[in-house]
Write a protein that holds these residues in place. Structure first.
Motif, PDB file in Angstrom:
ATOM      1  N   THR A  60       0.824  -1.204   0.000  1.00  0.00           N
ATOM      2  CA  THR A  60       0.000   0.000   0.000  1.00  0.00           C
ATOM      3  C   THR A  60       0.860   1.256   0.000  1.00  0.00           C
ATOM      4  N   LEU A  61       1.937   1.272   0.793  1.00  0.00           N
ATOM      5  CA  LEU A  61       2.854   2.410   0.802  1.00  0.00           C
ATOM      6  C   LEU A  61       3.442   2.650  -0.590  1.00  0.00           C
ATOM      7  N   CYS A  62       3.800   1.563  -1.253  1.00  0.00           N
ATOM      8  CA  CYS A  62       4.364   1.688  -2.601  1.00  0.00           C
ATOM      9  C   CYS A  62       3.322   2.162  -3.602  1.00  0.00           C
ATOM     10  N   ASN A  63       2.090   1.711  -3.450  1.00  0.00           N
ATOM     11  CA  ASN A  63       1.015   2.149  -4.343  1.00  0.00           C
ATOM     12  C   ASN A  63       0.728   3.637  -4.174  1.00  0.00           C
ATOM     13  N   ILE A  64       0.837   4.132  -2.946  1.00  0.00           N
ATOM     14  CA  ILE A  64       0.638   5.560  -2.687  1.00  0.00           C
ATOM     15  C   ILE A  64       1.723   6.376  -3.392  1.00  0.00           C
ATOM     16  N   GLU A  65       2.929   5.861  -3.376  1.00  0.00           N
ATOM     17  CA  GLU A  65       4.069   6.560  -3.981  1.00  0.00           C
ATOM     18  C   GLU A  65       4.044   6.519  -5.507  1.00  0.00           C
ATOM     19  N   LEU A  66       3.463   5.479  -6.064  1.00  0.00           N
ATOM     20  CA  LEU A  66       3.575   5.201  -7.497  1.00  0.00           C
ATOM     21  C   LEU A  66       3.234   6.386  -8.401  1.00  0.00           C
ATOM     22  N   PRO A  67       2.129   7.104  -8.188  1.00  0.00           N
ATOM     23  CA  PRO A  67       1.792   8.206  -9.105  1.00  0.00           C
ATOM     24  C   PRO A  67       2.828   9.325  -9.118  1.00  0.00           C
ATOM     25  N   PHE A  68       3.665   9.393  -8.084  1.00  0.00           N
ATOM     26  CA  PHE A  68       4.624  10.493  -7.963  1.00  0.00           C
ATOM     27  C   PHE A  68       6.067  10.058  -8.193  1.00  0.00           C
ATOM     28  N   MET A  69       6.274   8.790  -8.542  1.00  0.00           N
ATOM     29  CA  MET A  69       7.646   8.276  -8.594  1.00  0.00           C
ATOM     30  C   MET A  69       8.489   9.005  -9.636  1.00  0.00           C
ATOM     31  N   GLY A  70       7.880   9.462 -10.727  1.00  0.00           N
ATOM     32  CA  GLY A  70       8.639  10.102 -11.785  1.00  0.00           C
ATOM     33  C   GLY A  70       9.346  11.373 -11.345  1.00  0.00           C
ATOM     34  N   SER A  71       8.889  11.991 -10.265  1.00  0.00           N
ATOM     35  CA  SER A  71       9.493  13.232  -9.787  1.00  0.00           C
ATOM     36  C   SER A  71      10.413  13.019  -8.586  1.00  0.00           C
ATOM     37  N   ASN A  72      10.608  11.789  -8.179  1.00  0.00           N
ATOM     38  CA  ASN A  72      11.439  11.514  -7.005  1.00  0.00           C
ATOM     39  C   ASN A  72      12.902  11.356  -7.397  1.00  0.00           C
ATOM     40  N   ARG A  73      13.663  12.407  -7.253  1.00  0.00           N
ATOM     41  CA  ARG A  73      15.103  12.367  -7.493  1.00  0.00           C
ATOM     42  C   ARG A  73      15.862  12.525  -6.181  1.00  0.00           C
ATOM     43  N   LEU A  74      15.193  12.229  -5.074  1.00  0.00           N
ATOM     44  CA  LEU A  74      15.779  12.447  -3.753  1.00  0.00           C
ATOM     45  C   LEU A  74      16.292  11.164  -3.112  1.00  0.00           C
ATOM     46  N   ALA A  75      15.404  10.181  -2.938  1.00  0.00           N
ATOM     47  CA  ALA A  75      15.813   8.981  -2.208  1.00  0.00           C
ATOM     48  C   ALA A  75      14.857   7.833  -2.467  1.00  0.00           C
ATOM     49  N   GLY A  76      15.378   6.631  -2.366  1.00  0.00           N
ATOM     50  CA  GLY A  76      14.605   5.400  -2.509  1.00  0.00           C
ATOM     51  C   GLY A  76      15.553   4.225  -2.416  1.00  0.00           C
ATOM     52  N   LEU A  77      15.012   3.039  -2.485  1.00  0.00           N
ATOM     53  CA  LEU A  77      15.838   1.835  -2.411  1.00  0.00           C
ATOM     54  C   LEU A  77      16.326   1.389  -3.779  1.00  0.00           C
ATOM     55  N   THR A  78      15.628   1.818  -4.830  1.00  0.00           N
ATOM     56  CA  THR A  78      15.962   1.396  -6.193  1.00  0.00           C
ATOM     57  C   THR A  78      16.048   2.609  -7.107  1.00  0.00           C
ATOM     58  N   VAL A  79      17.008   2.586  -8.020  1.00  0.00           N
ATOM     59  CA  VAL A  79      17.124   3.608  -9.054  1.00  0.00           C
ATOM     60  C   VAL A  79      16.522   3.059 -10.346  1.00  0.00           C
ATOM     61  N   PHE A  80      15.652   3.829 -10.969  1.00  0.00           N
ATOM     62  CA  PHE A  80      15.082   3.510 -12.280  1.00  0.00           C
ATOM     63  C   PHE A  80      15.594   4.532 -13.291  1.00  0.00           C
ATOM     64  N   VAL A  81      16.032   4.061 -14.457  1.00  0.00           N
ATOM     65  CA  VAL A  81      16.339   4.965 -15.561  1.00  0.00           C
ATOM     66  C   VAL A  81      15.737   4.389 -16.844  1.00  0.00           C
ATOM     67  N   LEU A  82      14.992   5.226 -17.542  1.00  0.00           N
ATOM     68  CA  LEU A  82      14.455   4.884 -18.858  1.00  0.00           C
ATOM     69  C   LEU A  82      15.258   5.676 -19.884  1.00  0.00           C
ATOM     70  N   ALA A  83      15.838   4.989 -20.849  1.00  0.00           N
ATOM     71  CA  ALA A  83      16.689   5.637 -21.845  1.00  0.00           C
ATOM     72  C   ALA A  83      16.365   5.103 -23.227  1.00  0.00           C
ATOM     73  N   GLN A  84      16.961   5.715 -24.243  1.00  0.00           N
ATOM     74  CA  GLN A  84      16.682   5.315 -25.627  1.00  0.00           C
ATOM     75  C   GLN A  84      17.952   5.396 -26.465  1.00  0.00           C
ATOM     76  N   LYS A  85      18.100   4.437 -27.372  1.00  0.00           N
ATOM     77  CA  LYS A  85      19.210   4.474 -28.317  1.00  0.00           C
ATOM     78  C   LYS A  85      18.863   5.428 -29.444  1.00  0.00           C
ATOM     79  N   PRO A  86      19.686   6.442 -29.679  1.00  0.00           N
ATOM     80  CA  PRO A  86      19.373   7.419 -30.730  1.00  0.00           C
ATOM     81  C   PRO A  86      19.261   6.760 -32.106  1.00  0.00           C
TER      82      PRO A  86
END
Length: 236
Positions: free
Chosen positions: A210-236
């Motif tokens: 439930t805590l993670c579900n609450i966070e989910l809509p805002f995860m894209g703006s979290n550049r502060l702290a967490g247990l996991t780093v996510f990066v989405l990238a693209q090959k030009p």
């Protein structure tokens, strides 16, 4: 994902708060951009590929892991899944590296090798454990080489010629709990190598999910702290 964790959680892995929440975060970060063929590097059981095949329009997955005994083929939701110990060029438009780069000495070299195997325009979704100060016996158990900040992972991605589309931390709301448990004084001896992943009481599992579900809509703006780093990238 690491096969050691698959062995611990068994068939209930899709209900465990950590993996259920990570799969949901993966879907959210990928958004509505369609993808057909998945290349899952260091796939282990292929949990994330299976989830995407079941919950998206993806039609095929190639799961690559040196730990497989032999090459094999199967299906998920009627869609083909190919398990391979290695792979050459593949026409994938989505590449997953879910908790892989922290296992190798040369993270840039490994990522570059797979950038070269896929066509221009392919997207890469990469996750790694966050923050070196959170190092524990769990990292030793999984044979990690390092943990990352968001800036460090984005630098690795750019060094491989990829364009960063989005970067964020996740598991931010459970971060204080995990950090407290890992940083509590344990005497002179370091924590022994062992997994901190375990089956929880259903109530605990529900609270954490439930805590993670609450966070989910805002995860894209979290550049502060967490247990996991996510990066989405693209090959030009």
């Amino acid at each position: 994902m690491d096969l050691k964790e698959t062995d611990i959680l068994g068939s209930s892995i899709d209900r465990h708060w950590y993996y259920a929440s990570k799969a949901a975060a993966t879907m959210r970060l990928l958004g509505t951009t369609p993808y057909r063929r998945i290349l899952d590097v260091g796939a282990g059981s292929g949990f994330f590929s299976h989830h995407l095949l079941t919950h998206s329009s993806a039609s095929e997955a190639w799961c690559v892991d040196i730990s497989y005994d032999a090459d094999s083929d199967a299906t998920t939701d009627g869609k083909p899944v190919h398990y391979r110990r290695s792979i050459e060029a593949v026409d994938a438009d989505l590449v997953l590296l879910m908790d892989v780069l922290e296992h190798v000495d040369d993270d840039v070299g490994l990522l570059k090798a797979y950038v070269e195997k896929v066509p221009s325009g392919s997207r890469f979704l990469i996750t790694v454990p966050a923050f070196q100060f959170l190092w524990s016996g769990h990292d030793d158990f999984l044979e990690h080489k390092r943990r990352y900040t968001l800036a460090q992972l984005e630098a690795v991605v750019r060094n491989c010629g990829l364009t960063v589309k989005q970067g964020a931390y996740y598991f931010g709301l459970v971060f204080p709990i995990a950090a407290t448990l890992r940083l509590l004084p344990r005497g002179a001896q370091p924590s022994p190598p062992r997994s901190q992943l375990k089956q929880h009481h259903p109530l605990v599992n529900t609270i954490l999910k439930t805590l993670c579900n609450i966070e989910l809509p805002f995860m894209g703006s979290n550049r502060l702290a967490g247990l996991t780093v996510f990066v989405l990238a693209q090959k030009p």
